[in-house]
Design a protein around this motif. Sequence first.
Motif, PDB file in Angstrom:
ATOM      1  N   LEU A  89      39.587  37.643  28.245  1.00 18.35           N
ATOM      2  CA  LEU A  89      39.866  38.958  27.892  1.00 18.35           C
ATOM      3  C   LEU A  89      39.645  39.213  26.254  1.00 18.35           C
ATOM      4  O   LEU A  89      38.961  40.154  25.790  1.00 18.35           O
ATOM      5  N   PHE A  90      40.219  38.324  25.611  1.00 16.69           N
ATOM      6  CA  PHE A  90      40.351  38.632  24.265  1.00 16.69           C
ATOM      7  C   PHE A  90      39.030  38.180  23.397  1.00 16.69           C
ATOM      8  O   PHE A  90      38.329  38.846  22.778  1.00 16.69           O
ATOM      9  N   TRP A 129      48.952  48.242  29.505  1.00 20.46           N
ATOM     10  CA  TRP A 129      48.995  48.185  30.801  1.00 20.46           C
ATOM     11  C   TRP A 129      50.135  48.719  31.604  1.00 20.46           C
ATOM     12  O   TRP A 129      51.010  48.047  31.766  1.00 20.46           O
ATOM     13  N   GLY A 130      50.080  49.971  31.821  1.00 18.96           N
ATOM     14  CA  GLY A 130      50.939  50.652  32.569  1.00 18.96           C
ATOM     15  C   GLY A 130      51.061  49.961  34.165  1.00 18.96           C
ATOM     16  O   GLY A 130      50.288  49.470  34.827  1.00 18.96           O
ATOM     17  N   VAL A 146      47.887  46.011  38.492  1.00 22.93           N
ATOM     18  CA  VAL A 146      47.226  45.543  37.094  1.00 22.93           C
ATOM     19  C   VAL A 146      47.110  44.042  37.530  1.00 22.93           C
ATOM     20  O   VAL A 146      48.032  43.551  37.920  1.00 22.93           O
ATOM     21  N   SER A 147      45.806  43.540  37.031  1.00 31.27           N
ATOM     22  CA  SER A 147      45.656  42.167  37.319  1.00 31.27           C
ATOM     23  C   SER A 147      45.104  41.433  36.210  1.00 31.27           C
ATOM     24  O   SER A 147      43.772  41.344  36.228  1.00 31.27           O
ATOM     25  N   PRO A 148      45.867  41.222  35.074  1.00 26.19           N
ATOM     26  CA  PRO A 148      44.987  40.529  34.084  1.00 26.19           C
ATOM     27  C   PRO A 148      44.555  39.136  34.428  1.00 26.19           C
ATOM     28  O   PRO A 148      45.281  38.470  35.219  1.00 26.19           O
ATOM     29  N   ILE A 183      41.195  45.963  34.118  1.00 21.27           N
ATOM     30  CA  ILE A 183      41.894  45.107  34.758  1.00 21.27           C
ATOM     31  C   ILE A 183      42.884  45.516  36.087  1.00 21.27           C
ATOM     32  O   ILE A 183      43.729  44.904  36.634  1.00 21.27           O
ATOM     33  N   MET A 184      42.322  46.544  36.629  1.00 23.89           N
ATOM     34  CA  MET A 184      43.064  47.403  37.814  1.00 23.89           C
ATOM     35  C   MET A 184      42.047  46.758  38.927  1.00 23.89           C
ATOM     36  O   MET A 184      40.951  46.393  38.924  1.00 23.89           O
ATOM     37  N   GLN A 185      42.971  46.473  39.980  1.00 23.21           N
ATOM     38  CA  GLN A 185      42.247  45.997  41.227  1.00 23.21           C
ATOM     39  C   GLN A 185      42.043  47.060  41.994  1.00 23.21           C
ATOM     40  O   GLN A 185      42.674  47.341  42.814  1.00 23.21           O
ATOM     41  N   ASN A 186      40.848  47.668  41.910  1.00 15.65           N
ATOM     42  CA  ASN A 186      40.305  48.950  42.876  1.00 15.65           C
ATOM     43  C   ASN A 186      39.028  48.445  43.190  1.00 15.65           C
ATOM     44  O   ASN A 186      37.811  48.893  42.437  1.00 15.65           O
ATOM     45  N   ALA A 187      38.806  47.725  44.199  1.00 16.50           N
ATOM     46  CA  ALA A 187      37.551  47.537  44.706  1.00 16.50           C
ATOM     47  C   ALA A 187      36.732  48.533  45.329  1.00 16.50           C
ATOM     48  O   ALA A 187      35.579  48.332  45.405  1.00 16.50           O
TER      49      ALA A 187
END
Length: 105
Positions: A79-80, A95-96, A69-71, A48-52
């Motif tokens: 997600l679940f 989710w740190g 962090v972008s849930p 769920i990290m935003q690293n394009a």
Amino acid sequence: DDRQGHGTHISGTAAGAADAPASHAAEQAEASKQNGMAPGAQIYFSDIMQNADPNCNFPDRVCNRVDKVSPPLDLYEKLFVPAYDAGARIHLDSWGCEPTGNDRA
């Protein structure tokens, strides 16, 4: 995984299984003290990290990091449910984020 190895660390804590050759019983017993909480369990991983920028996945490359962090807004459906449908019955949400202001050590 992020560059600090957070995903690897959490996965090992949850499901890590230390190993030594079967012919080395003493070493095997010692190594097992380092097992995770559910040694050998299977991992279903959701990022769920935003690293394009794909270069961010390689520690030796320069990349344009976002580090947010972008849930998903619909945690249940996005997600679940996919994790449950894949067989996951425990969901570990580690989710740190970076501390802000006076929270820094």
